[in-house]
Design a protein around this motif. Sequence first.
Motif, PDB file in Angstrom:
ATOM      1  N   SER A  66       0.808  -1.229   0.000  1.00 24.07           N
ATOM      2  CA  SER A  66       0.000   0.000   0.000  1.00 24.07           C
ATOM      3  C   SER A  66       0.839   1.276   0.000  1.00 24.07           C
ATOM      4  O   SER A  66       0.300   2.371   0.043  1.00 24.07           O
ATOM      5  N   LYS A 145       1.880  -3.299   5.221  1.00 19.80           N
ATOM      6  CA  LYS A 145       0.475  -3.058   4.879  1.00 19.80           C
ATOM      7  C   LYS A 145      -0.374  -2.956   6.148  1.00 19.80           C
ATOM      8  O   LYS A 145      -1.257  -2.111   6.245  1.00 19.80           O
ATOM      9  N   ASP A 146      -0.088  -3.808   7.105  1.00 23.32           N
ATOM     10  CA  ASP A 146      -0.854  -3.770   8.356  1.00 23.32           C
ATOM     11  C   ASP A 146      -0.569  -2.484   9.137  1.00 23.32           C
ATOM     12  O   ASP A 146      -1.497  -1.871   9.669  1.00 23.32           O
ATOM     13  N   ALA A 148       0.135   0.305   7.865  1.00 22.92           N
ATOM     14  CA  ALA A 148      -0.500   1.412   7.135  1.00 22.92           C
ATOM     15  C   ALA A 148      -1.969   1.565   7.485  1.00 22.92           C
ATOM     16  O   ALA A 148      -2.554   2.634   7.318  1.00 22.92           O
ATOM     17  N   GLN A 149      -2.585   0.487   7.975  1.00 26.84           N
ATOM     18  CA  GLN A 149      -4.014   0.545   8.278  1.00 26.84           C
ATOM     19  C   GLN A 149      -4.321   1.118   9.658  1.00 26.84           C
ATOM     20  O   GLN A 149      -5.473   1.334   9.995  1.00 26.84           O
ATOM     21  N   GLN A 152      -3.673   6.873   9.324  1.00 23.69           N
ATOM     22  CA  GLN A 152      -3.463   7.316   7.938  1.00 23.69           C
ATOM     23  C   GLN A 152      -2.247   8.220   7.788  1.00 23.69           C
ATOM     24  O   GLN A 152      -1.729   8.387   6.685  1.00 23.69           O
ATOM     25  N   ASP A 222      -1.612  -9.004  14.045  1.00 20.48           N
ATOM     26  CA  ASP A 222      -2.076  -8.478  12.754  1.00 20.48           C
ATOM     27  C   ASP A 222      -3.564  -8.111  12.744  1.00 20.48           C
ATOM     28  O   ASP A 222      -4.110  -7.803  11.682  1.00 20.48           O
ATOM     29  N   HIS A 225      -7.484  -3.975  12.753  1.00 19.31           N
ATOM     30  CA  HIS A 225      -8.774  -3.266  12.839  1.00 19.31           C
ATOM     31  C   HIS A 225      -9.090  -2.924  14.298  1.00 19.31           C
ATOM     32  O   HIS A 225      -9.843  -1.992  14.559  1.00 19.31           O
ATOM     33  N   GLN A 228      -7.651   0.897  15.438  1.00 14.64           N
ATOM     34  CA  GLN A 228      -8.021   2.078  14.649  1.00 14.64           C
ATOM     35  C   GLN A 228      -7.828   3.401  15.384  1.00 14.64           C
ATOM     36  O   GLN A 228      -7.530   4.411  14.770  1.00 14.64           O
TER      37      GLN A 228
END
Length: 335
Positions: A66, A145-146, A148-149, A152, A222, A225, A228
């Motif tokens: 990403s 990638k993880d 990056a989530q 932001q 991982d 979510h 956040q």
Amino acid sequence: RMRRWQVECRPDIDTFTPGLLALYESLKPSEEHKSNQQQLVDSLSKSVSKEWPNAQLHLYGSCANSFGTSHSDVDVCLEMETGSESIAEVLLKLADVLRTDNFDNVEAIISARVPIVRMSDPGSGFSCDICINNLFAVANTKLLKDYAQIDQRLLQLAFLVKHWAKLRGVNETYRGTLSSYAYVLMCINFLQLREPKILPCLQAMEQTYIMNVDGTECAYFDEVHQLQDFGAENKESIAELLWAFFHYWAFHHDYRRDVISVRTGNTISKQEKNWTTRVGNDRHLMCIEDPFETAHDLGRVVDRQTIRILREEFERAAAKLQNDDDPCVTLFEPY
Ligand code: GTP
Ligand code: MG
């Protein structure tokens, strides 16, 4: 008089946030770019499966982590049983197959640390690197990638830093400066070290993802979510963070003593890693530990001359952001 490294960020720094965010948006790859990439992957996988029906194709690097821009290449890893054949033999055979299938500029690069076949796609013109069984790259791609989530600001910061590095000519490992991958790790570590923290240290948390690569366990939390809101307490804007990033690498990082380590979410000492003396070609002047291949220093390419260039560029960038009327332009002026 305050010394350079004690300088506080200019009070109007936030007026540059909208400009920097607009630049970030313009760097993100377009939908067309992504569908061209997918086409390349599809035709590649067709070619490969004729010769190696059981090979699995993984995307790695910036097309999958990403952090890719519209200028990024496509990195592919083939996972396969090689039997009695060496990786070099497989790559030479692969190069033949790809030439037969009309890919352009096919070249086997056998002597690199990670041997690859490089080629370009006649349709889109994309350049593509293919390696065999380099599953560390697949694991670190997922890790990036993880990360990056979670917040932001990591993607924003890393895109701007990569863009800066390309335009300033300091994103060329073959000339002794740093890879894109190294810059992303520098951004992650930097955000792990903010107060309050913007990123956690996923490898220090409960292991929910475990992949075994050549006897080394690549494990970390991982379920991002669940994270956040992790960085929510920290309100720093992207302009402040970019300023602080360059400031850190210009004036605060202890190049003589420290190694940056995403694995620990901190810096560790060179002493602890035994990276104090030159071993072979590894000079360890600027140390960036790979999160999974921990013996691997991503700064090993840096020599006495290029470390000077890098530090001057960090200082220049910090000064542009500190003093200029339009740093969104001047920061990125080609060298
Ligand atoms: P761009 O192509 O510049 O957008 O970024 P990228 O993230 O794809 O970087 P690059 O093509 O330089 O590297 C591809 C991937 O190889 C990285 O994302 C890592 O997963 C992996 N890798 C592992 N070790 C190294 C290393 O020592 N150098 C580089 N360059 N890549 C490594
Ligand atoms: Mg790449």
